[in-house]
Enzyme design. Sequence first.
Site, PDB file in Angstrom:
ATOM      1  CB  SER A   5      -0.879   0.022   1.253  1.00 38.48           C
ATOM      2  OG  SER A   5      -1.796  -1.038   1.206  1.00 38.48           O
ATOM      3  N   GLY A  32      -5.962  -4.084  -7.575  1.00 37.56           N
ATOM      4  CA  GLY A  32      -7.121  -3.246  -7.280  1.00 37.56           C
ATOM      5  C   GLY A  32      -6.703  -1.884  -6.749  1.00 37.56           C
ATOM      6  NE  ARG A  83     -10.499  -7.006  -6.490  1.00 36.98           N
ATOM      7  CZ  ARG A  83      -9.452  -6.676  -5.756  1.00 36.98           C
ATOM      8  NH1 ARG A  83      -8.226  -6.849  -6.212  1.00 36.98           N
ATOM      9  NH2 ARG A  83      -9.631  -6.166  -4.556  1.00 36.98           N
ATOM     10  CB  SER A 112     -13.188   0.595   0.547  1.00 38.14           C
ATOM     11  OG  SER A 112     -12.205   0.666  -0.475  1.00 38.14           O
ATOM     12  CD  GLN A 163      -8.168  -1.210  -3.077  1.00 37.89           C
ATOM     13  OE1 GLN A 163      -9.163  -1.435  -3.774  1.00 37.89           O
ATOM     14  NE2 GLN A 163      -7.154  -2.045  -2.987  1.00 37.89           N
ATOM     15  CG  ASP A 175      -5.223  -6.972   2.243  1.00 36.03           C
ATOM     16  OD1 ASP A 175      -6.345  -7.131   1.724  1.00 36.03           O
ATOM     17  OD2 ASP A 175      -4.500  -5.983   2.024  1.00 36.03           O
ATOM     18  CE  LYS A 186     -10.409  -6.871   0.315  1.00 32.65           C
ATOM     19  NZ  LYS A 186     -10.113  -5.448   0.093  1.00 32.65           N
ATOM     20  NE  ARG A 206      -7.382 -12.684  -0.749  1.00 36.35           N
ATOM     21  CZ  ARG A 206      -6.646 -11.584  -0.705  1.00 36.35           C
ATOM     22  NH1 ARG A 206      -6.844 -10.690   0.247  1.00 36.35           N
ATOM     23  NH2 ARG A 206      -5.696 -11.394  -1.596  1.00 36.35           N
ATOM     24  NE  ARG A 256      -2.730  -9.778   0.672  1.00 35.47           N
ATOM     25  CZ  ARG A 256      -1.536  -9.198   0.698  1.00 35.47           C
ATOM     26  NH1 ARG A 256      -0.494  -9.853   1.182  1.00 35.47           N
ATOM     27  NH2 ARG A 256      -1.367  -7.975   0.260  1.00 35.47           N
TER      28      ARG A 256
HETATM   29  C1  S3P Z   1      -5.585  -1.344   0.126  1.00 33.83           C
HETATM   30  C2  S3P Z   1      -6.815  -1.388   0.718  1.00 33.83           C
HETATM   31  C3  S3P Z   1      -7.573  -2.635   0.942  1.00 33.83           C
HETATM   32  C4  S3P Z   1      -6.699  -3.867   0.805  1.00 33.83           C
HETATM   33  C5  S3P Z   1      -5.796  -3.782  -0.379  1.00 33.83           C
HETATM   34  C6  S3P Z   1      -4.883  -2.572  -0.290  1.00 33.83           C
HETATM   35  C7  S3P Z   1      -4.928  -0.040  -0.076  1.00 33.83           C
HETATM   36  O1  S3P Z   1      -8.612  -2.722  -0.021  1.00 33.83           O
HETATM   37  O2  S3P Z   1      -7.500  -5.030   0.732  1.00 33.83           O
HETATM   38  O3  S3P Z   1      -4.985  -4.940  -0.482  1.00 33.83           O
HETATM   39  O4  S3P Z   1      -3.721  -0.009  -0.364  1.00 33.83           O
HETATM   40  O5  S3P Z   1      -5.612   0.990   0.058  1.00 33.83           O
HETATM   41  P1  S3P Z   1     -10.059  -2.038   0.278  1.00 33.83           P
HETATM   42  O6  S3P Z   1      -9.782  -0.647   0.590  1.00 33.83           O
HETATM   43  O7  S3P Z   1     -10.852  -2.177  -0.987  1.00 33.83           O
HETATM   44  O8  S3P Z   1     -10.636  -2.829   1.402  1.00 33.83           O
END
Ligand code: S3P
Length: 434
Positions: free
Chosen positions: A23, A95, A123, A168, A170, A316, A343, A347, A389
């Site tokens: 991240s 993602g 996704r 989230s 993200q 994760d 994911k 999962r 993973r």
């Molecule tokens: C991440 C946020 C998570 C995580 C991903 C990395 C990030 O996803 O599962 O591996 O770097 O912001 P979500 O925000 O969709 O839960």
Amino acid sequence: MDTLTVQPGGVLSGTLRVAGDKSISHRAIMLGALAEGTTHVTGFLEGEDCLATLEAFRAMGVPIRREGPGEVIIEGVGMHGLRAPEGPLDMGNSGTAMRLLCGVLAGQAFDSELTGDTSLSRRPMRRVTEPLTRMGAQIDTAEGGTPPLRVRGGQPLQGTEYALEVASAQVKSALLLAGLWAEGRTCVTEPAPTRDHTERMLEGFGVEVERDGATACVAGGGRLRGGDVDVPADISSAAFFMVGASIAPGSHVILRHVGVNPTRTGVIEILRRMGADIRLLDLREVSGEPVADIEVLSHELRGIEIPEDQVPLAIDEFPAIFIAAACAHGETVLTGAEELRVKESDRIQVMADGLAALGVDCEVRPDGIRIQGGDGFQGGEIQSHGDHRIAMAFAMAALRADAPVTIHDCRNVATSFPDFADLARQTGLHLEAQ
Ligand code: S3P
């Protein structure tokens, strides 16, 4: 590396540094590219996901050099310096790359297209495109709200106040990044705390982020200042070794320089509640992120009901946590985790299929799973469905198996932890990669 075969038994021991935080590595490239001046990144994760982000910014005209291992120098082009890429930007399996970049691209003067591999192409993307559209962006998705994403350039963005439906990071990050080009303030409220690396790194690059409880706001029109980013080791990669060392009697490992941001440490909290012996040593702050060495000694585990508030903080790490649960006394129950179904694979289902293949009694639920703990695993064959993973979690299961565990479709381990097989072998796993 397509297939991993792990012989049963073994003990994990030693001191190791796992791969850089995925991240934080993505964000270092993005913010470094948009900053003025040079950004020097160390500890960068040279996994395929973060390299997809790096290549995307190169394709938009940002000079980025890879120096030594984990070392990247970015000559930032400023908030208005990106250029139209010549073709679609391929985000591979990532993602994070696709969703965060969608926020960045929404604010650009040029058209762009984001594509991905088969897993990423399934996704959900409406969670980012809908709020960005409310801000004034124009983004087309495929039918069903999936990639490819076509982002129309030259659309003026308006700041917004948006309450996220799913917890989230993200989506939060995509909106905050788009907010840098918007008129006025962009405020995002989350239903539960999620990783806050974007907020922390923006502050490190000189952007004011107002944070009040569950809400984070940025103002449009600011500038970013380049600098140094020391990326810690990824707690999500460390998690496999935390679980392996916990379940294999006689194990003792020290994981060096791991990021222990409180929005990421759910795995430590959950494993400790199960009885694991995990200690944080030499807690310090590096580039605005808490970092520690993590010591793990094997310990008997017990099944628990996983508190729902820990789910986003360990999102994760559940493949690894499920392996621990299968080796615990009693039952472990996970609820409130439907996000796991979208994911890199589903999962919940893919882990349940793998656990069943290794003789574990478990029951799938729409939002989680119930796992009956026991003495360990029988040997068997696992389909990881291209999910990095899942593959790494089942490699650790072999420590408590009575026959070899063979895991198929493991190439994507290279997305987040390219030297997993070498480090796992050095630490005591009897693993062969083909
Ligand atoms: C991440 C946020 C998570 C995580 C991903 C990395 C990030 O996803 O599962 O591996 O770097 O912001 P979500 O925000 O969709 O839960």
